[in-house]
Design a protein around this motif. Structure first.
Motif, mmCIF file in Angstrom:
data_model
loop_
_atom_site.group_PDB
_atom_site.id
_atom_site.type_symbol
_atom_site.label_atom_id
_atom_site.label_comp_id
_atom_site.label_asym_id
_atom_site.label_seq_id
_atom_site.Cartn_x
_atom_site.Cartn_y
_atom_site.Cartn_z
ATOM 1 N N LYS A 150 58.925 -108.530 -3.515
ATOM 2 C CA LYS A 150 60.131 -108.388 -4.332
ATOM 3 C C LYS A 150 61.065 -109.586 -4.201
ATOM 4 N N SER A 151 60.992 -110.278 -3.083
ATOM 5 C CA SER A 151 61.875 -111.440 -2.876
ATOM 6 C C SER A 151 61.585 -112.547 -3.882
ATOM 7 N N GLY A 152 60.342 -112.612 -4.350
ATOM 8 C CA GLY A 152 59.981 -113.644 -5.330
ATOM 9 C C GLY A 152 59.901 -115.029 -4.745
ATOM 10 N N LEU A 153 59.838 -115.109 -3.425
ATOM 11 C CA LEU A 153 59.813 -116.424 -2.763
ATOM 12 C C LEU A 153 58.435 -116.774 -2.214
ATOM 13 N N GLY A 154 57.459 -115.915 -2.485
ATOM 14 C CA GLY A 154 56.118 -116.138 -1.953
ATOM 15 C C GLY A 154 55.730 -115.008 -1.023
ATOM 16 N N VAL A 155 54.502 -114.533 -1.143
ATOM 17 C CA VAL A 155 54.060 -113.388 -0.362
ATOM 18 C C VAL A 155 53.238 -113.841 0.836
ATOM 19 N N SER A 156 52.961 -112.889 1.744
ATOM 20 C CA SER A 156 52.177 -113.221 2.927
ATOM 21 C C SER A 156 50.749 -113.593 2.515
ATOM 22 N N PRO A 157 50.104 -114.493 3.254
ATOM 23 C CA PRO A 157 48.791 -115.020 2.846
ATOM 24 C C PRO A 157 47.737 -113.957 2.605
ATOM 25 N N SER A 216 57.154 -99.909 -4.489
ATOM 26 C CA SER A 216 57.360 -100.891 -5.549
ATOM 27 C C SER A 216 58.151 -100.295 -6.708
ATOM 28 N N ASP A 217 57.887 -99.024 -7.015
ATOM 29 C CA ASP A 217 58.613 -98.344 -8.096
ATOM 30 C C ASP A 217 60.051 -98.035 -7.693
ATOM 31 N N TRP A 218 60.256 -97.719 -6.444
ATOM 32 C CA TRP A 218 61.582 -97.329 -5.964
ATOM 33 C C TRP A 218 62.529 -98.517 -5.763
ATOM 34 N N ILE A 219 61.983 -99.634 -5.316
ATOM 35 C CA ILE A 219 62.832 -100.764 -4.907
ATOM 36 C C ILE A 219 62.993 -101.752 -6.059
ATOM 37 N N PRO A 220 64.213 -102.005 -6.484
ATOM 38 C CA PRO A 220 64.433 -102.953 -7.582
ATOM 39 C C PRO A 220 64.351 -104.402 -7.094
ATOM 40 N N ALA A 221 64.136 -105.306 -8.012
ATOM 41 C CA ALA A 221 64.135 -106.736 -7.682
ATOM 42 C C ALA A 221 65.555 -107.165 -7.314
ATOM 43 N N PRO A 222 65.714 -108.059 -6.346
ATOM 44 C CA PRO A 222 67.051 -108.433 -5.869
ATOM 45 C C PRO A 222 67.841 -109.360 -6.784
ATOM 46 N N GLY A 223 67.280 -109.764 -7.912
ATOM 47 C CA GLY A 223 67.994 -110.674 -8.796
ATOM 48 C C GLY A 223 67.658 -112.119 -8.495
ATOM 49 N N LYS A 224 68.480 -113.033 -8.992
ATOM 50 C CA LYS A 224 68.186 -114.453 -8.853
ATOM 51 C C LYS A 224 68.958 -115.141 -7.733
ATOM 52 N N ASN A 225 69.863 -114.410 -7.074
ATOM 53 C CA ASN A 225 70.634 -115.002 -5.979
ATOM 54 C C ASN A 225 69.706 -115.332 -4.808
ATOM 55 N N PHE A 226 69.626 -116.617 -4.450
ATOM 56 C CA PHE A 226 68.681 -117.044 -3.407
ATOM 57 C C PHE A 226 69.009 -116.404 -2.064
ATOM 58 N N GLY A 227 70.292 -116.286 -1.745
ATOM 59 C CA GLY A 227 70.692 -115.724 -0.461
ATOM 60 C C GLY A 227 70.210 -114.288 -0.297
ATOM 61 N N ILE A 228 70.403 -113.480 -1.347
ATOM 62 C CA ILE A 228 69.965 -112.081 -1.302
ATOM 63 C C ILE A 228 68.447 -112.004 -1.226
ATOM 64 N N ARG A 229 67.778 -112.832 -2.010
ATOM 65 C CA ARG A 229 66.312 -112.840 -2.010
ATOM 66 C C ARG A 229 65.771 -113.228 -0.640
ATOM 67 N N PHE A 230 66.434 -114.165 0.023
ATOM 68 C CA PHE A 230 65.978 -114.600 1.345
ATOM 69 C C PHE A 230 66.183 -113.496 2.385
ATOM 70 N N VAL A 231 67.278 -112.755 2.248
ATOM 71 C CA VAL A 231 67.521 -111.614 3.148
ATOM 72 C C VAL A 231 66.446 -110.560 2.951
ATOM 73 N N VAL A 232 66.083 -110.303 1.683
ATOM 74 C CA VAL A 232 65.009 -109.341 1.386
ATOM 75 C C VAL A 232 63.697 -109.826 2.003
ATOM 76 N N LEU A 233 63.458 -111.127 1.901
ATOM 77 C CA LEU A 233 62.250 -111.707 2.499
ATOM 78 C C LEU A 233 62.223 -111.484 4.004
ATOM 79 N N LEU A 234 63.341 -111.770 4.671
ATOM 80 C CA LEU A 234 63.416 -111.592 6.127
ATOM 81 C C LEU A 234 63.224 -110.130 6.526
ATOM 82 N N ALA A 235 63.816 -109.232 5.724
ATOM 83 C CA ALA A 235 63.631 -107.798 5.993
ATOM 84 C C ALA A 235 62.162 -107.411 5.851
ATOM 85 N N GLY A 236 61.504 -107.983 4.847
ATOM 86 C CA GLY A 236 60.087 -107.717 4.645
ATOM 87 C C GLY A 236 59.239 -108.219 5.806
ATOM 88 N N ILE A 237 59.541 -109.405 6.299
ATOM 89 C CA ILE A 237 58.805 -109.979 7.425
ATOM 90 C C ILE A 237 59.029 -109.149 8.682
#
Length: 241
Positions: free
Chosen positions: A29-36, A123-144
């Motif tokens: 959902k972060s849109g910054l790249g997924v795990s390999p 995937s159905d429950w969680i919305p995309a975080p938008g285009k704000n890089f800071g929010i997307r990066f936080v989502v990425l860190l939470a995912g990791i």
């Protein structure tokens, strides 16, 4: 009557799998790249416009098939060596061990089906975080963070491995290399396949980005940190030998 330790073991295992599924979805959902390890299924699902969870199940089924092949080859080699050395007393033990390994491999299929259903649900429950890089990066860190915790919890309970972990262990055993080294090589192969699929069929990178690099570096550290602080107590509580 089921012992309390057994119930806790199952609870830790299921919780770990749910954390892992949620972590994977947050990563995507972060849109910054997924795990390999899931980048291949993500890129194919994106290009074909099909369900990501379903494509991941297909990928996991392929992993299980590879595990069965590798374990079968190892079994035949071991059995041949035992017969050659005339250690007949060991033959039933080798056969029993292989049967348990094969059962563990096959049980990964229903596990994968349930696991990928939860991926679809999250995937159905969680919305995309938008285009704000800071929010997307936080989502990425939470995912990791959740991916690392989930992987550690489920692996430590030693029940049925997730196919993504199972195939790494199978390859490591087959080539007689450390799991860490094998994991790094396997991640690199997946990234190369994902890049190739994206460039050939979509003429752009899909699923590979800064998040992929952060995942490679971060998930392992989260697993190590979690095990350092919680593994010994959790394993003892769950009665894992």
């Amino acid at each position: 009557m089921i012992q309390k330790s057994t119930l806790l073991r199952i609870l830790f295992y299921v919780t770990g799998l749910l954390c892992l599924a949620l972590g994977i979805i947050l990563n995507t959902k972060s849109g910054l790249g997924v795990s390999p390890i899931i980048s291949v299924s993500y890129s194919i699902a994106t290009i074909l416009k099909v369900n990501f969870g379903n494509m991941t199940f297909i990928l996991y089924a392929i992993f299980v098939l590879i595990e069965i092949v590798l374990h079968s080859i190892r079994y035949l080699r071991t059995e041949k060596e035992v017969k050659k050395q005339e250690y007949k007393v060991l033959q039933p033990t080798v056969h029993k061990s292989f049967s348990l390994i094969l059962l563990s491999d096959l049980l990964q299929l229903p596990l994968s089906l349930v696991f990928t259903r939860f991926m679809n649900l999250f995937s159905d429950w969680i919305p995309a975080p938008g285009k704000n890089f800071g929010i997307r990066f936080v989502v990425l860190l939470a995912g990791i963070l959740l991916t690392g915790i989930g992987a550690a919890m489920s692996l430590n309970m030693r029940i049925i491995p997730n196919p993504g972990d199972g195939i790494v262990q199978a390859i490591a055993d087959f080539i007689h290399k450390p799991v860490g080294f094998t994991k790094n090589c396997f991640d690199l192969v997946n990234i190369c396949i994902t890049i190739s699929v994206g460039m050939i069929f979509a003429h752009r990178l899909i699923g590979v980005g800064i998040g992929t690099v952060v995942s490679v570096l971060g998930v392992g550290r989260v697993i190590a940190a979690f095990n350092h602080f919680f593994m010994e107590r959790m394993v003892a509580t769950a009665g894992v030998e």
